[in-house]
Design an enzyme around this catalytic site. Structure first.
Site, PDB file in Angstrom:
ATOM      1  N   ASP A  30       0.747  -1.245   0.063  1.00 50.82           N
ATOM      2  CA  ASP A  30       0.160   0.040  -0.021  1.00 50.82           C
ATOM      3  C   ASP A  30       0.967   1.426  -0.061  1.00 50.82           C
ATOM      4  OD1 ASP A  30      -2.617   1.091   0.301  1.00 50.82           O
ATOM      5  OD2 ASP A  30      -1.767   1.964   2.180  1.00 50.82           O
ATOM      6  N   GLU A  33       1.611  -0.562  -5.020  1.00 49.95           N
ATOM      7  CA  GLU A  33       0.493   0.584  -5.260  1.00 49.95           C
ATOM      8  C   GLU A  33       1.356   1.900  -5.759  1.00 49.95           C
ATOM      9  OE1 GLU A  33      -3.567   3.088  -3.757  1.00 49.95           O
ATOM     10  OE2 GLU A  33      -1.781   2.474  -2.341  1.00 49.95           O
TER      11      GLU A  33
END
Length: 509
Positions: free
Chosen positions: A206, A243
């Protein structure tokens, strides 16, 4: 360079927002046992890896603010449940990737509870702290919003403290400070725990571009050098997908250390093209991005998607138009890369922001009392009135579900479509920007793909060097079943062409 790639890179991945997928115990919250009950469904669909959104304890519904990296959120189950999920997935040949949040924690995490007590606390260095004067001196009291964070004022007060802490996404999510060697060792322990003690196959990472704040941005790429070495030592075949929500030029350096990153430029281009009905020279842009990526890593894995849990669902982007929903799938699943399906895309789920409504419950059946149905939120977009449930679509040959299933089967069985490393892609120029056409060369059998993005039937002429491509492998245009019968393509239709098979001549008697 990143660790050697796994010998068998999953070709098709599936993102599960755990809370919304399938409930197993009647509490209205999707859970790990619910996912276990659907592993056969996922395997039959053609999924080879699942990415689970965060499963760690957290005070939020989405779980992106972790309070314990070593435990399972009680709403979702237990560590024994997770081990059963892992074993069940592996028996079916599916990998499991955990969403690992190393950019920030919850303010309720023990590290931050300690850090906020005093400047002398040993955990203080795990986070970013500055006085207002220091913040003003550096000119960092405000930031420009970005696609992945709308926060303008990222510094937050700590009562009774003259220093503020930095939280890019939300005051309840303080950013971690990796200048701390003690913190780095804690993260290494977490990675080793999940890869070695538990046995997960890899991580979705993330906020990979925000590991360091914007004034220290160049450090974010180098952090993943440290991280990838920890992963490689723990499990050389573990997979990492980052990401990096940014333009292609900013994404490219992350391939030095990560196996894959999500291609956001492609996601947004596909959305625009589906809405406008016109090509944006997509293939040329993709090839340019591949050339850039391979400078950093010749074995880069391009993680491609239509949308994810932070974006408006593709079904809503195209206003629920079933033909365009199918067209979106046809494009995604015939392009090179490692596709990630967002749960429910395969039944045409809808959803628009705010975030909870792009994460609505999966519709298994039309029964309002279906015990599998998650009920933590009252859906506003995906209901039996707007989306046919899976139970109905399975038996409908023309359904979105069967469209996905057919494409996934074709993608896995045709080597030209299945290739992930060294993406095989060439443009096919048909002279009409309502058509998106490309060539997937392969030693076994090359394929040509044509999509009509527009609202009207389009006539085309196949280039002379592709004149043998008349055998139809897949078509959403009824006139083209087995052979290319006409050089016309209906609106929002797709066709995949292979070279015509040459019949052997009988020997002279």
């Amino acid at each position: 360079m990143p660790a050697d790639k796994p010998t068998n890179i999953p070709k098709v991945c599936y993102e599960i927002f755990v809370r919304s997928f399938c409930d197993s115990n009647g509490d209205g919250i999707g859970d790990l046992n619910g996912i276990i009950s659907k592993l056969d469904y996922l395997a039959d669909l053609g999924i080879e890896a699942i990415w689970l959104t965060p499963i760690h304890p957290s005070p939020s519904y989405h779980k992106y603010d972790v309070t314990d990296y070593y435990a399972i959120e009680p709403e979702y189950g237990t560590m024994d449940d997770f081990r059963r999920l892992l074993a069940g997935a592996h028996r079916r040949g599916m990998a499991v990737y955990l969403d690992l949040i190393v950019n920030h924690t919850s303010t309720l995490h023990p590290w931050f509870r300690e850090a906020r007590k005093s400047k002398d606390n040993p955990y203080r260095e795990f986070y970013w702290w500055m006085t207002q004067d220091q913040i003003d001196h550096l000119g960092i009291s405000e930031r420009e919003t970005s696609d992945d964070s709308q926060v303008v004022y990222p510094w937050h007060t700590n009562p009774g403290d003259d220093e503020k802490y930095y939280g890019l996404f939300y005051k309840g999510m303080p950013d971690l400070n990796y200048h701390s060697e003690a913190l780095r060792e804690e993260i290494a322990k977490i990675v080793r725990f999940w890869l070695n003690d538990i046995g997960v196959d890899g991580f979705r990472l993330d906020a990979a571009r925000h590991i360091y704040p914007e004034w220290d941005r160049e450090q974010s790429v180098t952090f993943w050098d440290f991280f990838s070495k920890i992963v490689a030592k723990a499990n050389p075949t573990a997979f990492t997908v980052g990401e990096v929500w940014a333009d292609t030029e900013e994404v490219a350096p992350y391939f030095r250390h990560l196996n894959a990153t999500f291609h956001f430029d492609l996601s947004f281009a596909l959305q625009r093209m589906l809405v406008a009905g016109r090509d944006e020279q997509l293939i040329d842009k993709l090839i340019a991005s591949f050339n850039l990526f391979q400078k950093y890593n010749p074995l880069f894995v391009n993680a491609i998607m239509l949308t994810n849990h932070d974006q408006e669902r593709i079904g809503s982007v195209v206003n629920g138009n079933t033909a365009k929903i199918k067209l979106a799938a046809s494009i995604l699943l015939t392009l090179p890369g490692q596709p990630y399906l967002y749960y429910g895309e395969e039944i045409g789920m809808l959803g628009s922001k705010p975030d909870p409504y792009i994460r609505e419950p999966f519709l298994w059946t039309a029964d309002p009392d279906d015990p599998q149905l998650a009920r933590w939120i009252k859906p506003q977009f995906t209901t039996p009135k707007t989306v046919a449930p899976l139970s109905a679509q399975i038996h409908d040959e023309s359904s979105v579900f069967n469209h996905y299933k057919s494409l996934l089967h074709l993608r896995k069985t045709e080597p030209a479509l299945a290739q992930v490393l060294a993406p095989n892609l060439q443009p096919v120029r048909l002279g009409n920007d309502e058509l998106l056409a490309y060539f997937r060369p392969h030693a076994d059998r090359s394929l040509m793909v044509i999509h009509n993005l527009g609202e009207h039937e389009v006539e085309f002429t196949i280039p002379e060097d592709k004149s043998l491509f008349t055998e139809v492998l897949f078509s959403t245009d009824p006139p083209h079943e087995k052979q290319l019968t006409t050089n016309r393509l209906s609106p929002h239709s797709s066709i995949i062409l292979a070279p015509a098979r040459v019949s052997a001549k009988p020997e002279n008697q």
